[in-house]
Design a protein around this motif. Structure first.
Motif, PDB file in Angstrom:
ATOM      1  N   GLY A  11       8.384  10.546  -2.564  1.00  0.00           N
ATOM      2  CA  GLY A  11       7.885  10.646  -3.657  1.00  0.00           C
ATOM      3  C   GLY A  11       5.814  10.518  -4.067  1.00  0.00           C
ATOM      4  O   GLY A  11       5.972  10.046  -4.719  1.00  0.00           O
ATOM      5  N   VAL A  12       5.857   9.427  -2.475  1.00  0.00           N
ATOM      6  CA  VAL A  12       4.139   9.857  -2.825  1.00  0.00           C
ATOM      7  C   VAL A  12       3.471  10.567  -2.504  1.00  0.00           C
ATOM      8  O   VAL A  12       3.822  11.925  -2.672  1.00  0.00           O
ATOM      9  CB  VAL A  12       3.179   9.017  -1.854  1.00  0.00           C
ATOM     10  N   ARG A  13       2.518  10.134  -3.730  1.00  0.00           N
ATOM     11  CA  ARG A  13       1.498  11.835  -4.479  1.00  0.00           C
ATOM     12  C   ARG A  13       1.014  12.150  -2.955  1.00  0.00           C
ATOM     13  O   ARG A  13       0.245  11.573  -2.172  1.00  0.00           O
ATOM     14  CB  ARG A  13       0.684  11.376  -5.381  1.00  0.00           C
ATOM     15  N   ALA A  14       0.957  13.336  -2.982  1.00  0.00           N
ATOM     16  CA  ALA A  14       0.274  14.196  -1.623  1.00  0.00           C
ATOM     17  C   ALA A  14      -1.337  14.277  -1.864  1.00  0.00           C
ATOM     18  O   ALA A  14      -2.053  13.900  -1.292  1.00  0.00           O
ATOM     19  CB  ALA A  14       0.873  15.857  -1.498  1.00  0.00           C
ATOM     20  N   LEU A  50       6.502  14.008   0.457  1.00  0.00           N
ATOM     21  CA  LEU A  50       5.320  13.985   0.168  1.00  0.00           C
ATOM     22  C   LEU A  50       5.820  14.731  -1.518  1.00  0.00           C
ATOM     23  O   LEU A  50       6.578  15.435  -1.711  1.00  0.00           O
ATOM     24  CB  LEU A  50       4.328  13.882   0.197  1.00  0.00           C
ATOM     25  N   GLY A  51       4.888  14.584  -2.461  1.00  0.00           N
ATOM     26  CA  GLY A  51       4.920  15.174  -4.148  1.00  0.00           C
ATOM     27  C   GLY A  51       4.413  16.736  -3.422  1.00  0.00           C
ATOM     28  O   GLY A  51       3.616  16.939  -2.333  1.00  0.00           O
ATOM     29  N   GLY A  52       5.143  17.432  -4.360  1.00  0.00           N
ATOM     30  CA  GLY A  52       4.258  18.710  -3.718  1.00  0.00           C
ATOM     31  C   GLY A  52       5.204  19.515  -3.221  1.00  0.00           C
ATOM     32  O   GLY A  52       4.767  20.695  -2.662  1.00  0.00           O
ATOM     33  N   GLY A  53       6.292  19.653  -2.472  1.00  0.00           N
ATOM     34  CA  GLY A  53       7.336  19.490  -1.149  1.00  0.00           C
ATOM     35  C   GLY A  53       6.522  19.484  -0.144  1.00  0.00           C
ATOM     36  O   GLY A  53       7.084  20.261   0.799  1.00  0.00           O
ATOM     37  N   LEU A  70      -6.898  -3.859   6.723  1.00  0.00           N
ATOM     38  CA  LEU A  70      -5.717  -3.390   5.188  1.00  0.00           C
ATOM     39  C   LEU A  70      -4.750  -2.091   5.107  1.00  0.00           C
ATOM     40  O   LEU A  70      -4.536  -1.012   6.006  1.00  0.00           O
ATOM     41  CB  LEU A  70      -7.272  -2.216   4.963  1.00  0.00           C
ATOM     42  N   VAL A  71      -4.433  -2.497   4.285  1.00  0.00           N
ATOM     43  CA  VAL A  71      -3.347  -1.387   4.256  1.00  0.00           C
ATOM     44  C   VAL A  71      -3.543  -0.346   2.388  1.00  0.00           C
ATOM     45  O   VAL A  71      -3.294  -1.324   1.403  1.00  0.00           O
ATOM     46  CB  VAL A  71      -2.013  -2.004   3.640  1.00  0.00           C
ATOM     47  N   VAL A  72      -3.359   0.831   2.956  1.00  0.00           N
ATOM     48  CA  VAL A  72      -3.379   1.406   0.977  1.00  0.00           C
ATOM     49  C   VAL A  72      -1.906   1.924   1.164  1.00  0.00           C
ATOM     50  O   VAL A  72      -1.138   2.918   1.571  1.00  0.00           O
ATOM     51  CB  VAL A  72      -4.745   2.116   1.484  1.00  0.00           C
ATOM     52  N   VAL A  73      -1.655   2.036  -0.558  1.00  0.00           N
ATOM     53  CA  VAL A  73      -0.621   2.610  -0.843  1.00  0.00           C
ATOM     54  C   VAL A  73      -0.820   3.780  -1.523  1.00  0.00           C
ATOM     55  O   VAL A  73      -1.211   3.557  -2.650  1.00  0.00           O
ATOM     56  CB  VAL A  73       0.706   1.847  -1.774  1.00  0.00           C
ATOM     57  N   PRO A  74      -0.363   5.087  -1.295  1.00  0.00           N
ATOM     58  CA  PRO A  74      -0.893   5.590  -2.588  1.00  0.00           C
ATOM     59  C   PRO A  74      -0.090   5.870  -3.870  1.00  0.00           C
ATOM     60  O   PRO A  74       1.634   4.872  -3.688  1.00  0.00           O
ATOM     61  CB  PRO A  74      -0.134   7.314  -1.463  1.00  0.00           C
ATOM     62  N   GLY A  75       0.242   6.725  -4.701  1.00  0.00           N
ATOM     63  CA  GLY A  75       0.558   6.468  -5.709  1.00  0.00           C
ATOM     64  C   GLY A  75       1.859   7.220  -5.398  1.00  0.00           C
ATOM     65  O   GLY A  75       2.380   7.926  -4.466  1.00  0.00           O
ATOM     66  N   VAL A  76       3.153   7.586  -6.596  1.00  0.00           N
ATOM     67  CA  VAL A  76       4.210   7.899  -6.266  1.00  0.00           C
ATOM     68  C   VAL A  76       4.296   8.611  -7.613  1.00  0.00           C
ATOM     69  O   VAL A  76       3.766   8.334  -8.880  1.00  0.00           O
ATOM     70  CB  VAL A  76       4.888   6.405  -6.495  1.00  0.00           C
ATOM     71  N   GLU A  77       5.241  10.020  -7.249  1.00  0.00           N
ATOM     72  CA  GLU A  77       5.482  10.692  -8.290  1.00  0.00           C
ATOM     73  C   GLU A  77       6.139  10.400  -9.619  1.00  0.00           C
ATOM     74  O   GLU A  77       6.336  10.167 -10.933  1.00  0.00           O
ATOM     75  CB  GLU A  77       6.504  11.870  -7.508  1.00  0.00           C
ATOM     76  N   LEU A 104      -2.934   3.057  -5.238  1.00  0.00           N
ATOM     77  CA  LEU A 104      -3.932   3.851  -5.930  1.00  0.00           C
ATOM     78  C   LEU A 104      -2.684   4.366  -6.898  1.00  0.00           C
ATOM     79  O   LEU A 104      -1.905   4.624  -6.512  1.00  0.00           O
ATOM     80  CB  LEU A 104      -4.641   5.451  -4.932  1.00  0.00           C
ATOM     81  N   CYS A 105      -3.633   4.232  -7.965  1.00  0.00           N
ATOM     82  CA  CYS A 105      -2.463   5.195  -9.294  1.00  0.00           C
ATOM     83  C   CYS A 105      -1.565   4.735  -9.436  1.00  0.00           C
ATOM     84  O   CYS A 105      -1.618   3.147  -9.388  1.00  0.00           O
ATOM     85  CB  CYS A 105      -2.456   6.643  -9.226  1.00  0.00           C
ATOM     86  N   ALA A 106      -0.541   5.595  -9.218  1.00  0.00           N
ATOM     87  CA  ALA A 106       0.458   4.742  -9.428  1.00  0.00           C
ATOM     88  C   ALA A 106       1.706   4.091  -8.493  1.00  0.00           C
ATOM     89  O   ALA A 106       2.741   3.340  -8.953  1.00  0.00           O
ATOM     90  CB  ALA A 106       2.233   5.462  -9.819  1.00  0.00           C
ATOM     91  N   GLY A 107       0.819   3.559  -7.755  1.00  0.00           N
ATOM     92  CA  GLY A 107       1.273   2.791  -6.167  1.00  0.00           C
ATOM     93  C   GLY A 107       0.539   1.168  -6.966  1.00  0.00           C
ATOM     94  O   GLY A 107       1.743   0.433  -6.119  1.00  0.00           O
ATOM     95  N   ALA A 108       0.490   1.207  -7.948  1.00  0.00           N
ATOM     96  CA  ALA A 108       0.255  -0.530  -8.976  1.00  0.00           C
ATOM     97  C   ALA A 108       1.985  -0.926  -8.749  1.00  0.00           C
ATOM     98  O   ALA A 108       1.900  -1.870  -8.477  1.00  0.00           O
ATOM     99  CB  ALA A 108      -0.392  -0.688  -9.397  1.00  0.00           C
ATOM    100  N   PHE A 109       2.800   0.539  -9.080  1.00  0.00           N
ATOM    101  CA  PHE A 109       4.070  -0.162  -9.382  1.00  0.00           C
ATOM    102  C   PHE A 109       4.880  -0.207  -7.973  1.00  0.00           C
ATOM    103  O   PHE A 109       5.833  -1.362  -8.146  1.00  0.00           O
ATOM    104  CB  PHE A 109       5.396   1.351  -9.844  1.00  0.00           C
ATOM    105  N   VAL A 110       4.653  -0.492  -7.299  1.00  0.00           N
ATOM    106  CA  VAL A 110       4.666  -0.190  -5.926  1.00  0.00           C
ATOM    107  C   VAL A 110       4.632  -1.848  -5.217  1.00  0.00           C
ATOM    108  O   VAL A 110       5.768  -2.910  -4.949  1.00  0.00           O
ATOM    109  CB  VAL A 110       4.916   0.425  -4.547  1.00  0.00           C
TER     110      VAL A 110
END
Length: 319
Positions: A11-14, A50-53, A70-77, A104-110
């Motif tokens: 479900g992470v954003r591509a 990932l998002g977008g198939g 450093l650890v980076v978390v992408p946004g989630v769909e 990044l983006c909605a990764g803040a929810f995680v």
């Protein structure tokens, strides 16, 4: 900051995943950019949707995050969907080791689901900021900024703001040239004013064309030591002061004088990093009356006094 972990799960954003790769995994030789080791980590090394198939098999399990810089978390769909417990546990373990984490983006929810944003300022995409605040009332949600952080935890707003944050993190660790080179390669805006002050330099000249505001910005950047006023800039654009100020805010997201101050501080950063000029000379070249007048503006934007910044940068460079 050489080893960067990219955390992926279903479900992470591509797009966000691709941004992280563009910044830290590009293998083309880039002058002034360190050779980064990007680790793509996920639960149990299983294939991730990932998002977008799109699909991606992580190169490492979650344990691969534990010795990153450093650890980076992408946004989630689907930001309101539950996050796998093992992902949340991994993030808590990373934070316990003192490793900086950025979302990044909605990764803040995680990050919020992991309890890492309680008592902290955070941001996310504006359209889900209210959801984040409602779900996690202990988080100080700031939807108006492009990104925010305290050195331990960073969050960014939607889409392009993730690029801003990634470039900020590169610049903070490796200096302006590294971030500027990556920005050029990505053909991204050299500077995005408005909201959270940013450390992205403006290395790419604007194509002024027939845009009077772009022509003004180009001329101002070529002569930052000039005593610019709104009246003088408006005159260059052949506009009234009121019309110029209104159109400038619409185009740049900030007022002309705030933009000017940001550009002067950015220029001071460049000179402090790249030259041995005395701070008084740096101040004069950037349009400040003296080192004394440069200092408060520099501290507000960068968090360090000019001399401390130069020592800090030289220390990173030596390392």
């Amino acid at each position: 900051m050489r080893t960067v972990g990219c955390l992926i799960f279903d479900g992470v954003r591509a797009f966000d995943y691709a941004v992280i790769g563009e910044v830290w995994a590009n293998r083309v030789s880039r002058p002034g950019v360190p050779a980064f080791d990007l680790r793509v980590c996920g639960p149990d090394g299983v294939r991730v949707r990932l998002g977008g198939g799109l699909e991606r098999t992580p190169d490492h399990g979650l344990e691969g995050l534990l010795d990153c810089d450093l650890v980076v978390v992408p946004g989630v769909e689907r930001p309101l969907a539950p996050t796998a417990p093992e992902v949340l546990a991994a993030l808590r373990a990373v934070h316990a080791r003192g490793i900086p984490i950025a979302s990044l983006c909605a990764g803040a929810f995680v990050l919020a689901d992991a309890g890492l944003l309680d008592g902290r300022a955070a941001t996310t995409h504006w359209c889900v900021a209210q959801d984040l605040a409602a779900r996690h009332p202990a988080v100080d949600v700031q939807p108006e900024v492009l990104f925010t952080g305290d050195g331990e935890i960073w969050t960014s707003a939607g889409v392009a703001a993730g690029i801003d944050l990634c470039l900020h993190l590169v610049r903070s660790a490796h200096g302006q040239q590294a971030a500027a080179t990556i920005a050029r390669a990505m053909v991204t805006a050299p500077f995005r004013a408005g909201g959270q002050a940013q450390f992205i330099p403006s290395p790419v000249p604007e194509e002024a064309g027939d845009d009077p505001l772009a022509r003004v910005r180009t001329e101002v950047l070529a002569g930052l030591d000039t005593p610019w006023t709104v009246r003088r800039m408006a005159g260059l654009a052949l506009m009234s002061e009121r019309s110029f100020a209104r159109r400038f805010v619409e185009a740049a997201g900030t007022s002309p004088l705030r933009w000017l101050l940001d550009q002067r501080v950015l220029a001071a950063q460049r000179l402090l990093e790249e030259t041995d000029l005395p701070v008084d000379e740096v101040a004069a070249r950037c349009g400040f009356a003296s080192a004394v007048s440069l200092r408060p503006a520099f501290v507000r934007r960068v968090g360090l006094a000019p001399r401390e910044y130069r020592r800090s940068f030289r220390g990173r460079e030596a390392g």
